[in-house]
Design an enzyme around this catalytic site. Structure first.
Site, short mmCIF file in Angstrom:
data_model
loop_
_atom_site.label_atom_id
_atom_site.label_comp_id
_atom_site.label_asym_id
_atom_site.label_seq_id
_atom_site.Cartn_x
_atom_site.Cartn_y
_atom_site.Cartn_z
CG ASP A 32 -1.79 1.08 1.34
OD1 ASP A 32 -1.89 2.08 0.44
OD2 ASP A 32 -2.24 1.50 2.49
CG ASN A 34 -2.99 5.39 -1.19
OD1 ASN A 34 -3.12 4.27 -0.59
ND2 ASN A 34 -3.95 5.70 -1.98
CG ASP A 36 -5.92 3.42 0.41
OD1 ASP A 36 -5.12 2.68 0.62
OD2 ASP A 36 -6.62 3.67 -0.72
CG ASP A 40 -1.32 1.94 -3.56
OD1 ASP A 40 -0.35 1.54 -3.50
OD2 ASP A 40 -1.72 2.87 -2.58
CG ASP A 109 -6.62 -11.59 -14.20
OD1 ASP A 109 -7.63 -12.02 -14.79
OD2 ASP A 109 -6.17 -11.63 -13.00
CG ASP A 228 -11.27 -14.26 -14.23
OD1 ASP A 228 -10.80 -14.89 -13.44
OD2 ASP A 228 -12.64 -14.16 -14.25
CD GLU A 278 -9.62 -19.17 -13.30
OE1 GLU A 278 -9.51 -19.13 -12.13
OE2 GLU A 278 -10.35 -17.99 -13.76
CG HIS A 351 -6.58 -14.57 -6.90
ND1 HIS A 351 -5.98 -15.20 -8.21
CD2 HIS A 351 -8.01 -14.32 -7.44
CE1 HIS A 351 -6.85 -15.15 -9.07
NE2 HIS A 351 -8.01 -14.71 -8.65
CG ASP A 352 -9.40 -17.56 -7.52
OD1 ASP A 352 -9.70 -16.50 -6.64
OD2 ASP A 352 -9.50 -17.77 -8.59
#
Ligand code: GLC
Length: 580
Positions: A32, A34, A36, A40, A109, A228, A278, A351-352
């Protein structure tokens, strides 16, 4: 063109990506910039040195396009813009320039099975049945209701003969795969969340719009796409008939991919690009067709067979014990099936999926040994390896104990639906602890400090409690137990030794339930990989391979337990790579 001789692709003619390693960034959890609490582009730019040091060739970014974030960016409302959460197009261009200057490539992606329901295309499509964009999505009338008041279709719970839903499909994120658009009185199809309506690839104008968009990104300088659920774009017409229970891939998938190739990639022969599709449910035979170079469809696919072996029949949340023999049988079949035509992608996590170390190894006492063993076994198969962020320092599952800690739409919907149906919340939480996608979505642990050095703010999802011990700083500082250094060596080995990228694969001792052993052979060069996939010492049988019967100690290319070398005993989770 690639030629084969004795079952081995001749590496002199092989495409560039055969000796490449890809690194996947899940942007909201990487770094990250920034403060928040959400990762990013600025954060990625600050950490590019980490990836250059690792030596990876390609960076794949999970979606950063404009999106309502119902599925963390896999619900896109504008394909041509960056979501403000992640940055701006200018920052994207700067990032791409820096990646290229470091000698790496950048892959986007591509999510074109569906858009967000907030995409202008869908907003137009739902504005009227007569809108030209209506046909860009998949619509069906409610099924008729009989005199008894019961519909001919299913109801929202999936009961046939009880409602007006067009088919019995369930969404991958729970609930029906159809949502009624009240204003126009028709259902639209969504294989995922109701905020992710499926595009209709039968419509030529839609296809052209997708190709144009891809061309704009390639013209901008990106080096390819991870596509995807790309086999889902072609639905077998039978899967849309009343009573159909779910998705069956339609034959037109090959036409679509070849057409995409013609419109997007065919004229770009001067560029080194990469495409990976995928494909849940894809078989070895399908994959050979999708990836045979002379068919001009895709470079490689992500198959799902090996990551489904520990799922029970009812759902992915039905956890079954891991079975090493089944894994070897599966991966071995994919190695054999794509030996002469096509190409494998190699992955154990993304990530899945849960963290591969927690799923297949020992994320406690033998964290270093099992993380390095898993990496060596995977990277030394034939195919292009994918490193998921954090795996290169041996990150583990999240360890969440309450539903409030979860953020993933799939986990949250599943939990709610099951609780509603009367399941015991403690049992559900136990399943999520193994299976939730959030296990791999916790922030990358850069340091032992606040928020693991990921953010100066409060992370959107909790960092794993073990970040004080497991983090990039500590790992890279270790002189003899750095998982990062091990990955670096594996990636370098692939670049230096053609046998790693191109050698023929042969599985040894396929029925052994603790040893994962294989050879890779190219010309007169051979590597022997011996991995103890267990927490107990393993006695090697000298009959396994001639090198174990020789008097002289073989050359050890890589080993994660130095004291074990030369003996016939593999320590717990030890891996040895020998030159035979
Ligand atoms: C793919 C993505 C996953 C996403 C789904 C719907 O499987 O990897 O994260 O939820 O498609 O786009």
């Amino acid at each position: 063109m690639t030629t084969t001789e004795g079952g081995t692709v001749q590496h002199r003619d092989a495409p560039w990506w055969t000796d490449a390693t890809v690194y996947q960034i899940y942007p909201r959890s990487f770094a990250d910039g920034n403060g928040d609490g959400v990762g990013d582009l600025a954060g990625i730019r600050q950490r590019l040195g980490h990836l250059a040091d690792l030596g990876v060739d390609v960076i794949w970014l999970s979606p950063i396009y404009r999106s309502p974030q119902a599925d963390n960016g896999y619900d896109i409302s504008d394909y041509d813009d960056i979501d403000p959460l992640f940055g701006t197009l200018d920052e994207f261009d700067a990032l791409m320039g820096e990646v290229h200057a470091l000698g790496m490539k950048l892959v986007m992606d591509l999510v074109v099975n569906h858009t967000s329901d907030e995409h202008a295309w869908f907003e137009q499509a739902r504005s009227s049945r007569d809108d030209p964009k209506r046909d860009w999505y998949i619509w069906r009338d409610p099924l008729p209701v009989g005199p008894d008041g019961r519909g001919e279709g299913t109801d929202a719970a999936g009961t046939p003969g009880a409602g007006t839903f067009p088919t019995a499909w369930r969404s991958a994120f729970s609930g029906p795969a159809w949502t009624l658009d009240e204003a126009t009185g028709q259902y639209y199809l969504h294989m995922f969340a109701s905020k992710q309506p499926d595009l209709n690839w039968e419509n030529p104008a839609l296809r052209q719009a997708v190709y144009d968009m891809m061309n704009r990104w390639l013209d901008r300088g990106v080096d390819g796409f991870r596509m995807d659920v790309i086999n889902h774009i072609a639905k077998d017409p039978a899967s849309l008939e009343p009573g159909a229970r779910g998705f069956v891939m339609g034959g037109r998938i090959h036409d679509h991919l070849r057409e995409m190739h013609r419109y997007v990639f065919a004229s770009r022969t001067d560029r080194e690009l990469i495409t990976v599709g995928e494909m849940p449910g894809v078989t070895v035979d399908d994959a050979a067709l999708f990836t045979a170079q002379d068919r001009h469809e895709l470079d490689m696919v992500f198959q799902f067979e090996h990551v489904g072996l520990d799922h029970g029949p009812s759902s992915k949340f039905d956890n079954r014990p891991f079975d090493l023999v089944a894994l070897k049988r599966s991966l071995g079949r994919w190695q054999d099936g794509l030996a002469d035509a096509g190409w494998n992608s190699l992955y154990l996590g993304n990530h899945d999926q849960p963290r591969s170390l927690s799923r297949f190894g020992d994320d406690g006492a033998h964290r270093y040994e099992s993380a390095t063993m898993l990496a060596a076994v995977l990277h030394l198969h034939r195919g292009t390896p994918y490193v998921y962020q954090g795996d290169e320092i041996g990150m583990t599952n999240a360890g969440f104990t309450s539903i409030e800690q979860y953020r993933d739409i799939e986990s949250i919907n599943w939990y709610a639906e099951e609780v509603e149906a009367g399941a015991d919340p403690e049992v559900l939480l136990e399943s999520l602890r193994f299976r939730s996608r959030d296990n791999a979505r916790t922030p990358v642990q850069w340091s032992g400090g606040d928020a693991a050095g990921f953010s100066t703010g409060t992370p959107w999802i909790e960092v794993v409690a073990n970040h004080h011990a497991v983090n990039v700083e500590a790992d890279r500082a270790s002189s003899d137990r750095s998982v990062f250094d091990w990955y670096r060596r594996l990636i370098a080995l692939r670049h230096e030794s053609p046998v790693v990228a191109h050698g023929r694969f042969e599985m040894l001792a396929p029925d052994d339930d603790r040893l994962y052993a294989f050879t890779r052979t190219l010309g007169d060069e051979q590597l022997l990989v011996l991995a103890n996939w267990s927490g107990e010492p393993y006695e090697l049988d000298p009959a396994l391979h001639p090198v174990l019967r020789r008097r002289s100690v073989p050359e050890v290319v890589l080993g994660n337990v130095p004291h074990g070398i030369g003996s016939l005993t593999l320590a717990p989770w030890e891996v040895r790579v020998l030159r035979a």
